[in-house]
Every structure is written in C-alpha cells, then in structure tokens.
Enzyme design. Sequence first.
Site, PDB file in Angstrom:
ATOM      1  CD  GLU A 133       5.847  14.144   0.819  1.00 34.29           C
ATOM      2  OE1 GLU A 133       5.848  15.030  -0.099  1.00 34.29           O
ATOM      3  OE2 GLU A 133       5.055  13.235   0.507  1.00 34.29           O
TER       4      GLU A 133
ATOM      5  CG  HIS B  87       6.749   8.616  -4.383  1.00 32.21           C
ATOM      6  ND1 HIS B  87       5.289   9.478  -4.165  1.00 32.21           N
ATOM      7  CD2 HIS B  87       6.340   7.407  -4.361  1.00 32.21           C
ATOM      8  CE1 HIS B  87       4.395   8.801  -3.884  1.00 32.21           C
ATOM      9  NE2 HIS B  87       5.026   7.507  -4.129  1.00 32.21           N
TER      10      HIS B  87
ATOM     11  CG  ASP C 251       7.026  12.525  -5.770  1.00 33.20           C
ATOM     12  OD1 ASP C 251       6.302  11.816  -6.381  1.00 33.20           O
ATOM     13  OD2 ASP C 251       6.858  12.294  -4.484  1.00 33.20           O
TER      14      ASP C 251
END
Length: 235
Positions: A82, A120, A130
């Site tokens: 992330e 993703h 994303d």
Amino acid sequence: MATTNFNLRRPNYVVIHHTAQDSVAQTLKTFTLPKTQVSAHYVIAQNGKIYHMLNDYYRAWHAGVGKWGNNQDLNSSSIGIELDNDGFTEFSALQIHSLLKLLGFLKEEYGIPQANFIGHSDLAPSRKVDPNKFFPWKTLAENGYGYWYDEEKIDRIKMAKDSLNSEEFPTALPKELLVPENFDPLLALRIIGYDISKPESAIQAFELHFLQNEPDGKLNDREIKILYNLVFKYL
C-alpha cells in the site's frame, strides 16, 4: 506494530495499491483493527518510510474478489503493498525510490516473475482503480517489475486492415510492426492476465495501467497497437 488480519500463504505475485486515506497513520490504524478485515504486507509513506505490517509468508487481506490469469485467489499468492496516496495525486519520489528497493528484494527473495507485478485495478477491474493514473508503471517495468510497451515503436506499427484503403501502405513490414487482421484484442488482454468476462471493465483496467488516462472502455487503433506490441514483446 503488526496487523492481526491474515492467513498462511505462499507469495508469487506483488499487488500494488494506493491507500485512499488521509494519512499513513490512518492506514496503519485501519490495518491493526480486527473489525476492518483488511490488511497488507507493506505500507510505504510519502517520505519513503516502509512499514512491514505482516510476515511475507502470511496471507494478508488486501486483494479481495478478483482474477488474474487463472488465479482467483490473489490473497493466497501475493504480497500486498500500500502506498500512502489519496488516489488523485502523484506519488512522491522518495516513495517510489523505496518501492523499487522493496520490489528488488521481493523479486530476488521469492523468485517473482516480471509479469507478476500488477495493480489492484488489474485484478479487480470492475471494483478498483488503484494505484491511480499517476503511478509510474513504465519506471517499474524498466527495472524489471511488470510490463511496458516499446513507445518508440508504436507509431511505426501498422494495421493490416488499413492496407486495403491505402496505396502508400508499406510492403514487407517486419511481423512486429504489422498488426494482422485476425488479431483479437480481447484474447490479447486475456493472455496478459486480464479477466475479460466484462470486456469493457478489462479494457478500462488496461487503459488505466498502460495509457494512464481517463479510461473509456473502448480500444482505439493506438491502444490495439500497444496491446499487440505487449504480446509480441513478452508473450
């Protein structure tokens, strides 16, 4: 600090996300609350600091419902990263520098193939967008993480279908510079890894990754040439 949301797994993919939250602190808190049911192996702050949230051999809950190739459970085979980013802005240079170092370690440590570094949105095209359109996929590919097309060749590639309507169509073009009439763009998307059960969504995910513009779900000739180049180059 560590997350509590995981199962055991074996890593063979890397899936890159943006957090879409207000701060890295908020993301770290989200990943440590059992009720959120979400997690990732790494979080990278805008200042480049890397937070290792979960042992790489454990199964984080980051990919959700999706498909890449024949794999329908990416959580069981991927490492989730992330990046602290609201989803609408560019990623910091320090952040990308740290990401590249991390990807280098993961690729060497687990033997992850170049093709298996994805976003993703690639595996969940109807649900996710994303990392955003500012993510530097080209830079990653140049370092061996994921695919990118030969930009200098795209304008030289011709469509075989155009030969019927042009007296100036070049003859004896190399195979790599001529998209045959029977080239199937959807099949090419599937070969790369996209789930084409919803063609428009698959095209939008491809456009977000490789065109990095506002996807419309419709392939124009240039996009078809890019697809052809990717398949010819890598597959």
